[in-house]
Motif scaffolding. Sequence first.
Motif, short mmCIF file in Angstrom:
data_model
loop_
_atom_site.label_atom_id
_atom_site.label_comp_id
_atom_site.label_asym_id
_atom_site.label_seq_id
_atom_site.Cartn_x
_atom_site.Cartn_y
_atom_site.Cartn_z
N LEU A 1 -1.28 13.69 8.29
CA LEU A 1 -1.54 13.68 6.67
C LEU A 1 -2.61 14.95 6.41
CD1 LEU A 1 -1.12 10.29 5.32
CD2 LEU A 1 0.32 12.15 4.72
N LEU B 1 -3.37 4.39 -8.75
CA LEU B 1 -4.34 4.61 -7.78
C LEU B 1 -5.37 3.40 -7.86
CD1 LEU B 1 -5.38 6.88 -5.84
CD2 LEU B 1 -6.73 7.58 -7.78
N SER C 1 -2.63 13.93 -2.74
CA SER C 1 -1.52 13.13 -2.22
C SER C 1 -1.93 12.76 -0.72
CB SER C 1 -0.21 13.94 -2.04
OG SER C 1 0.22 14.25 -3.53
N ALA C 2 -2.31 13.46 0.01
CA ALA C 2 -2.64 13.34 1.17
C ALA C 2 -3.73 12.27 1.67
CB ALA C 2 -3.15 14.84 2.19
N ALA D 1 -3.21 1.04 -5.66
CA ALA D 1 -3.48 1.40 -3.97
C ALA D 1 -4.94 0.77 -3.66
CB ALA D 1 -3.29 2.94 -3.99
N ARG D 2 -6.00 1.08 -4.49
CA ARG D 2 -7.32 0.50 -4.07
C ARG D 2 -7.36 -0.81 -3.93
NH1 ARG D 2 -11.62 3.95 -4.77
NH2 ARG D 2 -11.17 5.97 -5.52
N ARG E 1 0.86 -1.24 -0.09
CA ARG E 1 -0.07 0.01 -0.04
C ARG E 1 0.92 1.38 -0.04
NH1 ARG E 1 -3.28 -2.49 5.03
NH2 ARG E 1 -4.56 -3.78 3.60
N HIS E 2 1.88 1.27 0.87
CA HIS E 2 2.67 2.26 0.82
C HIS E 2 3.51 2.57 -0.41
CE1 HIS E 2 4.55 4.89 4.26
NE2 HIS E 2 5.73 4.66 3.54
N LEU F 1 2.18 12.13 -9.62
CA LEU F 1 1.55 13.34 -9.73
C LEU F 1 2.61 14.38 -9.94
CD1 LEU F 1 -0.95 15.16 -9.19
CD2 LEU F 1 -0.46 14.95 -6.84
N ARG G 1 -0.56 7.79 -12.85
CA ARG G 1 -1.06 7.94 -11.51
C ARG G 1 -2.52 7.23 -11.48
NH1 ARG G 1 -4.49 12.58 -10.25
NH2 ARG G 1 -3.69 13.59 -12.23
N ALA H 1 0.75 4.01 -2.93
CA ALA H 1 0.51 5.29 -2.76
C ALA H 1 1.31 6.52 -2.93
CB ALA H 1 -0.12 5.40 -1.05
N HIS H 2 2.72 6.17 -2.62
CA HIS H 2 3.81 6.99 -2.70
C HIS H 2 4.11 7.03 -4.44
CE1 HIS H 2 4.50 7.02 1.51
NE2 HIS H 2 4.95 8.22 1.14
N THR I 1 -4.65 10.21 -0.68
CA THR I 1 -3.98 8.70 -1.03
C THR I 1 -3.46 8.11 0.04
OG1 THR I 1 -4.08 9.76 -3.29
CG2 THR I 1 -2.81 7.63 -2.85
N LEU I 2 -2.49 8.80 0.43
CA LEU I 2 -1.52 8.34 1.65
C LEU I 2 -2.50 7.97 3.04
CD1 LEU I 2 1.70 10.36 1.38
CD2 LEU I 2 1.28 8.12 0.65
N TRP J 1 -5.41 -2.69 -2.83
CA TRP J 1 -4.62 -3.16 -1.57
C TRP J 1 -5.58 -2.73 -0.28
CZ3 TRP J 1 -1.28 -7.04 -0.91
CH2 TRP J 1 -0.52 -7.27 -1.92
N VAL K 1 1.59 6.70 -6.57
CA VAL K 1 0.77 8.06 -6.90
C VAL K 1 0.93 9.46 -6.83
CG1 VAL K 1 -1.59 8.98 -6.34
CG2 VAL K 1 -1.27 6.57 -6.40
N VAL K 2 1.88 9.52 -5.81
CA VAL K 2 2.16 11.04 -5.31
C VAL K 2 3.44 11.26 -6.22
CG1 VAL K 2 3.22 12.33 -3.56
CG2 VAL K 2 1.63 10.78 -2.80
N PRO L 1 4.15 15.20 1.53
CA PRO L 1 3.01 14.97 0.85
C PRO L 1 1.75 15.47 1.62
CG PRO L 1 4.46 13.12 0.69
CD PRO L 1 4.98 14.12 1.69
N ALA L 2 2.07 15.71 2.82
CA ALA L 2 0.67 16.00 3.94
C ALA L 2 0.14 17.45 3.37
CB ALA L 2 1.25 16.34 5.17
N ILE M 1 3.52 17.26 -12.86
CA ILE M 1 3.81 18.88 -12.46
C ILE M 1 5.03 19.23 -13.16
CG2 ILE M 1 4.23 20.41 -10.67
CD1 ILE M 1 2.06 18.73 -8.94
N ARG N 1 -10.80 7.64 -0.04
CA ARG N 1 -10.63 7.13 -1.36
C ARG N 1 -11.67 8.06 -2.27
NH1 ARG N 1 -6.24 5.42 -1.92
NH2 ARG N 1 -5.78 3.17 -1.26
#
Lengths: 794, 137
Positions: free
Chosen positions: B131, A337, B48-49, A340-341, A286-287, A297, A333, A290-291, B51-52, A343, A293-294, A380-381, A301, B35
């Motif tokens: 997050l 995603l 990002s937030a 990620a879903r 998952r980790h 993204l 991405r 998810a990362h 998703t994590l 998992w 995805v980031v 990413p927060a 950019i 989600r």
Amino acid sequence: VTDDHSREQEPRSATRAVFGDFWRRATQLALPSAQPERAAGVQQIRHISFALDRAITVMRRYVTDLEANAGGVGRSALGAGAIEGCLTSLERAADALGPEASSGDPPPFHRGALAERIDSYATAMIYGRDLLHTHFATAPDGGREARSDWAPVIASVPVSRALLAGLADQARAIAVQIAALPLDPTATVDAAAGWRRLRAAGHHLRAADGAVQAAQWQAPAGDEYRRLLDAIPINALPPPQLPSATETISSLCAGMISTAQRAGRAQQDLAARATWAPELTADSMRHIAAHCVVTSLNAEIVFHVLAERARQIGSHALIPDLLAVADRAVEGRHAWLAVARNWDQMVTDTRGYLSRPSLEAAALAQWTGRLAYVGQDWTPARRPSADVRDPAALAADPAAFTGVITAMHYALATLSRFATTGLDTVLAATTAGRLYVTTRSLPDKYDVPRRFADAPHDRVTRAIWVYSRAAAACRDTLQSAGRVADAVGAPSRVLTAVEQALAHAEGLVPRGRVEQSLLDLGVTDTRMLRRGAALDGIAQRLLADARGDRAAERQPGLGELISMLSTGSSPAALLAATGDTEARGPVYDTLAGQYVPRLADDLAAGPAPDEDGSPARHQTRHEARLEDFAELRGWGLTVDQAATRLGVEERSAWRYQAEVEPLSWELVLFGGLSERLAEPGGGPGYRAGCCLRGRGGARRARGSYLSAGARSSRVVRRSCGDPGARGVGEGRRSGLWCRFSPGLGGRRRPGLAARCRPGLGPGVALAGSGPVAGGLPLGQLATRSAPGLAGPGM
Amino acid sequence: MTDDAVTGRLERAEGIPDLLEAAYGAFEYILETARLAGSHAGGAALLSAFTLAAAAAASGRDAIAAAQSLPPPTELPPLEPAEGPDGDVADHLAALARMLRDRLTTAPAATASDRAGCADGATQAGRIHELLAGPGL
């Protein structure tokens, strides 16, 4: 010993030693100096002999390494007799110098003299060889074992060819100087004898060069592979690091590259241990997803910003390619995603650990984020504001522009690696029975009195599917980034060359004329080369027909046929290749039917026997369908006709029974032997699955095979049957074995076969595609599952 | 279950089984909501937030699921993920995650399995809060 001045401009992380550092220096030292060599006296001849003996020794070791890497087929791919001729000549050169050349202590060389340069040449070559050897280890059986991603590149034919060509060039350069070395008129008889020995050694060095040049004439070493050879780094990565607040764009790029390389390596290491590694957890997967995805993204950019920067500086030709990468990153991405879903509802038998790849994935997201955004403390927060970097600040000058592209290219290569190895990981974990779901997440129809349940087939199927999609999306993104890297001459072009070398590495078979002609024309597109190889195969069969040589005729494997289709061969060519009229109907039916990507549905319909032997409800339903399907096929219906009667799910399902006593077995192929996964035009990607099980007991093997490109091929072998059966190698003595073989992406053929010991019973199950010994093409298999069927060698 | 229902259940939970059940539901709720929000998040930072956070919620839920005292599943109304502006959703989830972390941190778990489940769950809840917490939370 190294020569940093001639090195291509690269970011910080690439400053770890590369082979080119030593190789280029050695090449430089092998060339004549500007100063003419003085007439050789006794001492100088002794010095040169000593140094030349060292140089010849290390050259021989290089050639011996090439021989070990290439193997039998690879030797011929390097050029008929090139290795043997070169090695023989070098041995003769060493013999010509005689044992006295290496006797005694190293003499004190005069600076700049020929002896000193040849000795330094030998030293640089030794260091270079040591660097190459960091990518290999000695296997328990004494053979060489790959320790890095670069190992197959080093062993690949194109890179070996480049190395051999370079060695020959160096040998010739040294030989020319030896030949031109005048003898001091006052030299003694002994000195004159030594001078003659040197000249003889030089003559053999010329012969070594000649042996290689003859082969190079037929298949020259491409410049891109010479560059790739130069770029092989030492197999050591810097320690993990996170960006600090004071990073510059250049240092961010450097940190990103080293993180990307470390992440990819870590993920590959974990994938190799996926069947048992405790750190392979759902948390880690998952980790990572998810990362990724980031990171995708952030890549989107960055490439948008670069496109804007290209517009500002007037590089309009680059803009479409840069925007294409950004668009592909968006697709990547979305694909991540979906991973990620996936998992969200799947767990592993171990939990709580975060693997090293998952930490590296987080670090990569952090590095790419720092590059994309202004903030020095970006994470990413959630943040009050996240300003994207100004284009001029991101790429202030052309060097920075290229540096950012290089770094992002590496990052995207790692995302691709995460996807392909993630796929391998899921398959391995599935095979090992490590995937579960929470019972709560199952539909009401499941009545499982435990907290976790084996992952149902549809979940596993979905996992495979989403990773396949991610792999395809990431590959597209990577290819787009590769085009940009090519356009700006970024050092990361080496990544593209690595892919091409690996594609060649999987094709260590003698080439046909069409393929070789393409290579001679400088064609490196693997799809085009595969088309050439397919045409060569057709030509060979045509010639076999013309000679009436039926024994030489070979039915193409299903994988080969699909490869032909995927590379654009027409149905007519396919039918011609299929040959036997009786066989080609079902083959073509199957191919045509399976060409539409329907992986999820097909695999969902596949059997998934529980470990305790009790079939789940959906398996029973599936088996009933399979029986109906087999019956319809037995009536003579085509695959499509049978599928129409039963519904599309059964279109690619096959079942064969083996009435083998004392145990009774069945081999179920589900989802068909192979099927294209990627979208049309998206590149090859296939999978096959099968299940082999004993009706009367728990002995069975199950597994699946999936290839989403040349690099994810894998071999899973299981044997079952007689308790004494120990594997494929003992197939003749085993009751039954099942083989899952790899390679749809490369030259190795897909195969799936089951054998039984002759005389055990009235029938045998046999399925195969490709040149599996004893296997038959699917078409024949489809129509001949009757008792008594046995392939050659059974 | 709505946000209020999930929060209320967590507040009212007494005893380890109840708390684990409520925590499990809360993680599921955060997962679903994150989600959903992530699928249409307007800003890159929130995407990002979310998703994590969703990944952390799934891991937290699994941690709770591994706890010995988690009772068998009971019939519950389906989850109704919160909807609204991304910032508001993130605020709600962050607050819920903080409460979840606090409850699990102070849970009187008796067995090692329960303690491990609560500790791991609290860690993940704390991660979700980090997050998704905006300025001032």
